[in-house]
Scaffold this motif. Structure first.
Motif, mmCIF file in Angstrom:
data_model
loop_
_atom_site.group_PDB
_atom_site.id
_atom_site.type_symbol
_atom_site.label_atom_id
_atom_site.label_comp_id
_atom_site.label_asym_id
_atom_site.label_seq_id
_atom_site.Cartn_x
_atom_site.Cartn_y
_atom_site.Cartn_z
ATOM 1 N N ARG A 16 0.833 -1.193 0.000
ATOM 2 C CA ARG A 16 0.000 0.000 0.000
ATOM 3 C C ARG A 16 0.873 1.252 0.000
ATOM 4 O O ARG A 16 1.796 1.382 0.815
ATOM 5 C CB ARG A 16 -0.918 0.012 1.218
ATOM 6 C CG ARG A 16 -1.818 1.239 1.267
ATOM 7 C CD ARG A 16 -2.802 1.179 2.420
ATOM 8 N NE ARG A 16 -3.659 2.339 2.424
ATOM 9 C CZ ARG A 16 -3.455 3.435 3.151
ATOM 10 N NH1 ARG A 16 -2.429 3.487 3.974
ATOM 11 N NH2 ARG A 16 -4.269 4.459 3.076
ATOM 12 N N THR A 17 0.603 2.157 -0.907
ATOM 13 C CA THR A 17 1.322 3.429 -0.969
ATOM 14 C C THR A 17 0.317 4.565 -1.038
ATOM 15 O O THR A 17 -0.803 4.398 -1.512
ATOM 16 C CB THR A 17 2.236 3.496 -2.209
ATOM 17 O OG1 THR A 17 1.438 3.450 -3.393
ATOM 18 C CG2 THR A 17 3.218 2.334 -2.233
ATOM 19 N N TRP A 18 0.723 5.730 -0.533
ATOM 20 C CA TRP A 18 -0.119 6.908 -0.626
ATOM 21 C C TRP A 18 0.761 8.155 -0.612
ATOM 22 O O TRP A 18 1.855 8.143 -0.047
ATOM 23 C CB TRP A 18 -1.168 6.947 0.489
ATOM 24 C CG TRP A 18 -0.626 7.049 1.885
ATOM 25 C CD1 TRP A 18 -0.522 8.167 2.656
ATOM 26 C CD2 TRP A 18 -0.105 5.973 2.688
ATOM 27 N NE1 TRP A 18 0.015 7.865 3.877
ATOM 28 C CE2 TRP A 18 0.270 6.519 3.929
ATOM 29 C CE3 TRP A 18 0.073 4.600 2.487
ATOM 30 C CZ2 TRP A 18 0.813 5.756 4.949
ATOM 31 C CZ3 TRP A 18 0.613 3.834 3.507
ATOM 32 C CH2 TRP A 18 0.979 4.421 4.724
ATOM 33 N N THR A 24 6.194 10.182 -0.616
ATOM 34 C CA THR A 24 5.391 8.972 -0.790
ATOM 35 C C THR A 24 5.577 8.041 0.398
ATOM 36 O O THR A 24 6.696 7.629 0.706
ATOM 37 C CB THR A 24 5.774 8.240 -2.079
ATOM 38 O OG1 THR A 24 5.616 9.129 -3.186
ATOM 39 C CG2 THR A 24 4.895 7.018 -2.288
ATOM 40 N N TRP A 25 4.468 7.713 1.068
ATOM 41 C CA TRP A 25 4.480 6.753 2.176
ATOM 42 C C TRP A 25 4.182 5.362 1.633
ATOM 43 O O TRP A 25 3.403 5.198 0.692
ATOM 44 C CB TRP A 25 3.433 7.121 3.218
ATOM 45 C CG TRP A 25 3.828 8.182 4.185
ATOM 46 C CD1 TRP A 25 3.446 9.485 4.185
ATOM 47 C CD2 TRP A 25 4.671 8.011 5.331
ATOM 48 N NE1 TRP A 25 3.999 10.157 5.249
ATOM 49 C CE2 TRP A 25 4.765 9.270 5.979
ATOM 50 C CE3 TRP A 25 5.370 6.936 5.872
ATOM 51 C CZ2 TRP A 25 5.508 9.473 7.135
ATOM 52 C CZ3 TRP A 25 6.121 7.133 7.024
ATOM 53 C CH2 TRP A 25 6.190 8.389 7.637
ATOM 54 N N SER A 26 4.791 4.351 2.233
ATOM 55 C CA SER A 26 4.520 2.958 1.903
ATOM 56 C C SER A 26 4.375 2.166 3.184
ATOM 57 O O SER A 26 5.114 2.391 4.153
ATOM 58 C CB SER A 26 5.663 2.357 1.071
ATOM 59 O OG SER A 26 5.866 3.086 -0.123
ATOM 60 N N SER A 95 -0.537 4.531 9.734
ATOM 61 C CA SER A 95 -1.936 4.467 9.296
ATOM 62 C C SER A 95 -2.657 3.434 10.166
ATOM 63 O O SER A 95 -2.010 2.502 10.684
ATOM 64 C CB SER A 95 -2.037 4.080 7.820
ATOM 65 O OG SER A 95 -1.495 2.782 7.606
ATOM 66 N N ASP A 100 -8.108 9.011 7.470
ATOM 67 C CA ASP A 100 -8.625 7.734 6.981
ATOM 68 C C ASP A 100 -9.944 7.376 7.654
ATOM 69 O O ASP A 100 -10.885 6.916 6.996
ATOM 70 C CB ASP A 100 -7.606 6.617 7.241
ATOM 71 C CG ASP A 100 -6.309 6.816 6.469
ATOM 72 O OD1 ASP A 100 -6.374 7.286 5.318
ATOM 73 O OD2 ASP A 100 -5.235 6.512 7.020
ATOM 74 N N GLU A 247 -8.401 -2.487 4.360
ATOM 75 C CA GLU A 247 -7.266 -2.033 3.565
ATOM 76 C C GLU A 247 -6.351 -3.174 3.154
ATOM 77 O O GLU A 247 -5.669 -3.092 2.138
ATOM 78 C CB GLU A 247 -6.465 -0.987 4.347
ATOM 79 C CG GLU A 247 -7.181 0.338 4.492
ATOM 80 C CD GLU A 247 -7.451 0.997 3.161
ATOM 81 O OE1 GLU A 247 -6.490 1.170 2.386
ATOM 82 O OE2 GLU A 247 -8.610 1.323 2.880
ATOM 83 N N HIS A 254 -5.559 -1.452 -3.852
ATOM 84 C CA HIS A 254 -4.481 -0.476 -3.743
ATOM 85 C C HIS A 254 -3.298 -0.911 -4.584
ATOM 86 O O HIS A 254 -3.063 -2.105 -4.786
ATOM 87 C CB HIS A 254 -4.060 -0.323 -2.281
ATOM 88 C CG HIS A 254 -5.088 0.351 -1.464
ATOM 89 N ND1 HIS A 254 -5.295 1.703 -1.491
ATOM 90 C CD2 HIS A 254 -6.021 -0.142 -0.610
ATOM 91 C CE1 HIS A 254 -6.280 2.036 -0.677
ATOM 92 N NE2 HIS A 254 -6.735 0.923 -0.144
#
Length: 471
Positions: A16-18, A24-26, A95, A100, A247, A254
């Motif tokens: 999952r990345t955002w 960029t978070w992973s 997260s 969220d 998630e 994702h």
């Protein structure tokens, strides 16, 4: 290290990345399988060596706070550089965040007003400890407030935005952001409970005028307006569990690709920015030493960076000392270490004291008011003026809310208001502005009556008059 295969410094990127404000978070997992997160900084934000140095300093400050006993921050496992990229690795996942959980997802239980108050109390407590250390968060918003599996609110990205943008710590900016967070949660999680929403709104106003400590106390004093069991985290735990399950399900949809890098890297290209250089070329991870901010350079780094040059020059210029001189030189280092330990102990005691105050607050003596006094101007007021009338309430020094009403002799309808009183204040002042216009003479009388808290069978009120004359 092979970021193209989804591995970085012993952490496996789990899919999952955002995109965040810093890069960029992973989602990730350690070699032992412990959930974690990895941030690849936006290269455009961290190109200059001075910016990297500020980021290193911010992370080191963070680790010192955590080692000193502060539990409200997401702990940092490492900060590394690979070729032209910088990566932050956290020891816990970042997260889900409040952002969220604010998403109205069908089938996912929504946090309630008690959840909102719990998050606000815990974030206020953490910010107070950070500010006491002379630091600030710098980018507080729902996306940087993480809800841990146990329902605890943790702060992520502390100090990073300020470091990237070269801003000095500004605790007042944190206070304004906390007040905005409180208003947002009042309008969402507390929307179904008007009394609780009003409590959160008043806490936001209190933070803006009296600071975070008074706002936190106002929330604790208003626990009767919140769902039973506050500060229980059951609803937060339930919502987090549902969110995590959703998630991580195969149907979540994702992306699974790791963030792209400019070229393939191997272990020799790693530069770890938080640990002391040693004899091994592999990076050290998970060390506890953070007194010295130095870099470790493995083989394969194409050019000597300014930080490496400074470290190497310092090593080459160390003087040769006799045994007696070495002992004398060692003493200041020992003093510094003792001071660091002492600072950590003091910070831990401050945090522990804040938690104890929070847990025991419910047993405190309730707010009581013993006297009400109204003060009006003695001098005759002139044409077209606004008369300032003061009301002074004498209290027992406890935190809580007061509900009162003003009555004007020229009107039948009273003016009702509610104020939050901070702990430690034995006198609380309220005011009434009375505007009079036109020619003639007038005598106005203002009456202040306390509605609550009032002992049963008693009446607390006072009145005073002023004279207006215009010819």
């Amino acid at each position: 290290m092979n970021v193209n295969r989804g591995d970085i410094a012993g952490f496996r990127l789990t899919g999952r990345t955002w995109i965040g404000e810093l890069g960029t978070w992973s989602s990730a997992a350690s070699a032992e399988g412990r959930p974690a997160s990895v941030l690849r900084f936006d290269p455009r934000l961290i190109t200059h060596s001075a910016t990297r140095d500020r980021v290193v300093a911010a992370v080191v400050d963070d680790r010192r706070l955590v080692q000193g006993g502060l539990t409200g921050l997401i702990p940092v496992a490492d900060l590394i550089a690979a070729q032209n990229e910088v990566w932050l690795i956290t020891a816990d996942p970042v997260s889900p965040t409040v952002t969220d959980l604010l998403a109205d997802t069908p089938g996912v239980p929504r946090p309630d007003a008690g959840s909102a108050a719990t998050v606000l109390v815990e974030t206020a407590q953490t910010l107070l400890a950070v500010h006491a250390a002379g630091l600030a968060h710098g980018a507080l918003h729902p996306g940087t407030v993480v809800i841990a599996p146990g329902g605890t609110a943790l702060l992520a990205e502390r100090g990073l935005a300020d470091a990237l943008h070269g801003r000095p710590p500004a605790p007042e900016r944190d206070v304004a952001a906390w007040a905005s967070l409180a208003r947002g949660l009042a309008a969402t999680w507390a929307a179904s409970s008007p009394q609780a929403a009003d409590l959160l709104e008043r806490a936001a106003a209190t933070a803006s005028t009296r600071g975070l400590a008074a706002a936190r106390d106002a929330l604790l004093a208003g626990r009767d307006l919140l769902p039973p069991g506050f500060p229980a985290r059951d609803r937060l735990v339930e919502t987090t569990h549902w969110w995590t399950a959703r998630e991580t399900s195969p149907q979540a949809g994702h992306p699974v690709a790791a963030p792209a890098v400019t070229a393939r890297a191997d272990e020799g290209d790693i530069v770890t920015l938080l640990h002391v250089p040693g004899t091994s070329s592999a990076p050290e991870r998970g060390g506890d030493r953070t007194e010295d901010v130095v870099m470790r350079f493995g083989p394969g780094v194409p050019t000597e960076t300014p930080a490496e040059r400074i470290w190497r020059t310092g090593r080459e210029q160390q003087p040769t000392l006799l045994p007696g001189e070495q002992a004398r030189v060692a003493r200041p280092s020992a003093v510094r270490r003792r001071r660091t330990v002492l600072s950590s102990v003091i910070l831990a005691l401050m945090v522990a004291l804040g938690v104890i105050v929070w847990l025991l607050r419910g047993a405190a003596t309730p707010l009581a008011v013993s006297e009400v006094e109204v003060v009006t101007p003695k001098k005759t007021q002139g044409c077209d003026t606004t008369v300032k009338i003061r009301g002074v309430l004498t209290t027992n020094g406890e935190a809580g809310e007061i509900h009162y009403q003003w009555r004007r002799s020229d009107k039948k309808a009273p003016i009702e208001q509610t104020d939050t009183v901070a702990a430690g204040e034995t006198s609380h002042e309220v005011s009434l502005d009375w505007t009079v216009k036109g020619e003639g003479s007038f005598k106005g009388t203002a009456t202040l009556r306390l509605l609550s808290p009032v002992p049963e069978g008693t009446k607390l009120e006072d009145k005073a008059s002023f004279t207006y004359r215009c010819s």
